[in-house]
Design a protein around this motif. Structure first.
Motif, short mmCIF file in Angstrom:
data_model
loop_
_atom_site.label_atom_id
_atom_site.label_comp_id
_atom_site.label_asym_id
_atom_site.label_seq_id
_atom_site.Cartn_x
_atom_site.Cartn_y
_atom_site.Cartn_z
N ILE A 51 -9.76 -4.66 -3.71
CA ILE A 51 -10.44 -4.03 -4.84
C ILE A 51 -9.67 -2.78 -5.26
N THR A 52 -9.05 -2.10 -4.32
CA THR A 52 -8.14 -1.01 -4.65
C THR A 52 -6.80 -1.55 -5.12
N ASP A 53 -6.28 -2.53 -4.42
CA ASP A 53 -4.98 -3.12 -4.72
C ASP A 53 -4.91 -3.62 -6.16
N GLY A 71 -3.44 0.23 -1.80
CA GLY A 71 -4.41 -0.80 -1.47
C GLY A 71 -3.70 -2.09 -1.14
N ASN A 72 -4.33 -2.92 -0.31
CA ASN A 72 -3.71 -4.19 0.07
C ASN A 72 -4.77 -5.28 0.16
N SER A 73 -4.52 -6.37 -0.52
CA SER A 73 -5.46 -7.49 -0.53
C SER A 73 -5.75 -7.96 0.89
N GLY A 74 -7.03 -8.13 1.18
CA GLY A 74 -7.43 -8.60 2.50
C GLY A 74 -7.46 -7.53 3.56
N GLY A 75 -7.27 -6.26 3.16
CA GLY A 75 -7.16 -5.18 4.12
C GLY A 75 -8.46 -4.88 4.86
N TYR A 76 -8.31 -4.44 6.11
CA TYR A 76 -9.42 -4.06 6.96
C TYR A 76 -9.30 -2.58 7.33
N SER A 77 -10.39 -2.03 7.86
CA SER A 77 -10.38 -0.62 8.23
C SER A 77 -9.34 -0.34 9.32
N ILE A 97 -10.16 6.84 -0.23
CA ILE A 97 -10.24 5.69 0.68
C ILE A 97 -11.50 4.89 0.38
N LYS A 98 -11.32 3.59 0.18
CA LYS A 98 -12.47 2.70 0.05
C LYS A 98 -12.17 1.44 0.87
N ILE A 99 -12.86 1.29 1.97
CA ILE A 99 -12.55 0.20 2.90
C ILE A 99 -13.83 -0.25 3.61
N GLY A 100 -13.85 -1.52 4.03
CA GLY A 100 -14.95 -2.01 4.85
C GLY A 100 -15.55 -3.32 4.41
N THR A 101 -15.37 -3.71 3.14
CA THR A 101 -16.03 -4.94 2.69
C THR A 101 -15.48 -6.17 3.39
N ASN A 102 -14.17 -6.20 3.68
CA ASN A 102 -13.60 -7.34 4.39
C ASN A 102 -14.02 -7.34 5.86
N ASP A 103 -14.15 -6.16 6.45
CA ASP A 103 -14.64 -6.08 7.83
C ASP A 103 -16.01 -6.75 7.93
N LEU A 104 -16.94 -6.33 7.06
CA LEU A 104 -18.28 -6.90 7.07
C LEU A 104 -18.25 -8.39 6.74
N GLY A 105 -17.34 -8.76 5.85
CA GLY A 105 -17.26 -10.16 5.43
C GLY A 105 -16.69 -11.08 6.47
N THR A 106 -16.13 -10.51 7.55
CA THR A 106 -15.61 -11.33 8.64
C THR A 106 -16.26 -10.96 9.97
N ASP A 107 -17.47 -10.39 9.88
CA ASP A 107 -18.33 -10.20 11.05
C ASP A 107 -18.03 -8.96 11.88
N TYR A 108 -17.19 -8.05 11.38
CA TYR A 108 -17.08 -6.75 12.05
C TYR A 108 -18.32 -5.94 11.72
N TYR A 187 -18.91 -6.75 -15.03
CA TYR A 187 -18.31 -6.06 -13.89
C TYR A 187 -17.32 -6.94 -13.12
N SER A 188 -17.62 -8.21 -12.98
CA SER A 188 -16.87 -9.05 -12.04
C SER A 188 -16.94 -10.51 -12.44
N LEU A 189 -15.90 -11.27 -12.07
CA LEU A 189 -15.91 -12.72 -12.26
C LEU A 189 -16.29 -13.46 -10.98
N ASP A 190 -16.32 -12.75 -9.85
CA ASP A 190 -16.61 -13.43 -8.58
C ASP A 190 -17.64 -12.69 -7.73
N ASN A 191 -18.33 -11.70 -8.33
CA ASN A 191 -19.36 -10.92 -7.63
C ASN A 191 -18.79 -10.14 -6.44
N LEU A 192 -17.51 -9.78 -6.55
CA LEU A 192 -16.85 -9.02 -5.48
C LEU A 192 -15.77 -8.11 -6.05
N HIS A 193 -14.79 -8.70 -6.74
CA HIS A 193 -13.71 -7.94 -7.34
C HIS A 193 -14.09 -7.53 -8.76
N LEU A 194 -13.25 -6.71 -9.39
CA LEU A 194 -13.67 -6.06 -10.62
C LEU A 194 -12.89 -6.47 -11.85
#
Length: 319
Positions: A51-53, A71-77, A97-108, A187-194
């Motif tokens: 989302i930053t990338d 920013g980097n696609s698929g990045g984690y905290s 810094i904006k991070i954490g959505t991928n962590d939560l999305g993969t069960d962290y 806002y978004s085409l996939d309910n995640l990115h912008l």
């Protein structure tokens, strides 16, 4: 039945490994490139995941070369933590810094994200005490594994606590301003990115912290244009459709190989603007031609559309 179940499980695992491997390739390209790239003086650094990338941060703030994208696609905290040393020793003026959505999305879990962010803040404080740190909230998004509005809000509360406990560290609440992501357009085409409008809302929310007037036009919501593309390509196209082109610009069009280069930094030329897209690589003439269309759209809607000085085109790898 057991053998069939085992077979399907193996197929799913192989598919996950292939997906992770494919994703890791271009992520590694970016992480490696940062290790040999110097920051400009008084840099304003945007750090995070896709989302930053995806955002065109320098262009979003007046094409100011001090503004850089880490920013980097698929990045984690934990990846932000692992790569903070690649830029912090240049002592940037500000870091968002904006991070954490991928962590939560993969069960962290929430606390693991907070722990990694806290360690990252500690490193920045140690290496660059005068840097202003802005911890931006995780945005609302579609549910995914452990990720829900509940876990996002819980993680944001932990991030706010970190900011409150550290000097020169500010929590930025984007969550309450971006609920429309879960509803999709504009806002978004996939309910995640912008889409472009999502970045307009974001840049308006942080403009006083950045100290630069945002570039997105007032009518972004109604004129943003996907140029007939879907997914990430369509969302990238919306940015191109509303941001200005001037006669001194050098436009770079292409696929993942072009998108993942911070060309204005690499070539020390603030006039270079990246008009490439990726995910699925996007290396076909049909996709890139629509990105070109998007870049020159909206002249009749008040968007500056001067003839650029030069254009670089890299395409057809998929064809």
């Amino acid at each position: 039945m057991k053998s069939k179940t085992l077979y399907l499980a193996v197929l799913m695992l192989v598919g996950m490994i292939q997906s992770i491997t494919a994703d890791q390739a271009f992520r590694s390209h970016r992480y490696d490139s940062w290790k040999v790239m110097a920051l400009p003086e008084n840099a304003i650094v945007f750090v995070g995941n896709s989302i930053t990338d995806m955002g065109l941060w320098s262009e979003s703030f007046g094409n100011d070369p001090r503004v850089v994208n880490r920013g980097n696609s698929g990045g984690y905290s934990f990846e932000v933590l692992d790569n903070v040393e690649s830029w912090v020793h240049f002592k940037p003026a500000k870091v968002f810094i904006k991070i954490g959505t991928n962590d939560l999305g993969t069960d962290y879990k929430e606390q693991s994200i907070a722990d990694n962010v806290k360690k990252t803040v500690d490193i920045i404080r140690r290496e660059s005490p005068q840097t202003e740190i802005y911890l931006q909230s995780i945005l609302p998004a579609r549910d995914q594994l452990y990720k829900s509005l509940k876990t996002i809000q819980a993680t944001n509360a932990l991030l706010k606590a970190i900011a409150d406990a550290n000097e020169k560290t500010t929590y930025v609440d984007l969550y309450s301003k971006m609920g429309g992501i879960r509803n999709g357009v504009p806002y978004s085409l996939d309910n995640l990115h912008l889409e472009a409008y999502g970045y307009k809302v974001w840049t308006e929310a942080i403009k006083d912290y950045v100290g630069i007037t945002p570039s997105y036009p007032a009518n972004t919501e109604t004129i943003q244009n996907t140029s007939g593309l879907g997914g990430s390509h369509g969302m990238r196209a919306t940015y191109f459709s509303v941001l200005p082109i001037t006669k001194t610009d050098i436009l770079f069009f292409g696929d993942e190989m072009v998108k993942n280069g911070e060309w204005n930094e690499l070539l020390h030329n603030a006039n270079i603007k990246n008009r490439a897209s990726w995910w699925g690589y996007g290396g076909n003439i049909a996709t890139v031609s629509k990105l070109v269309d998007a870049a020159f759209a909206n002249k009749s809607n008040g968007v500056k559309r001067e003839t650029p000085a030069k254009m670089l085109l890299y395409t057809a790898t998929e064809d």
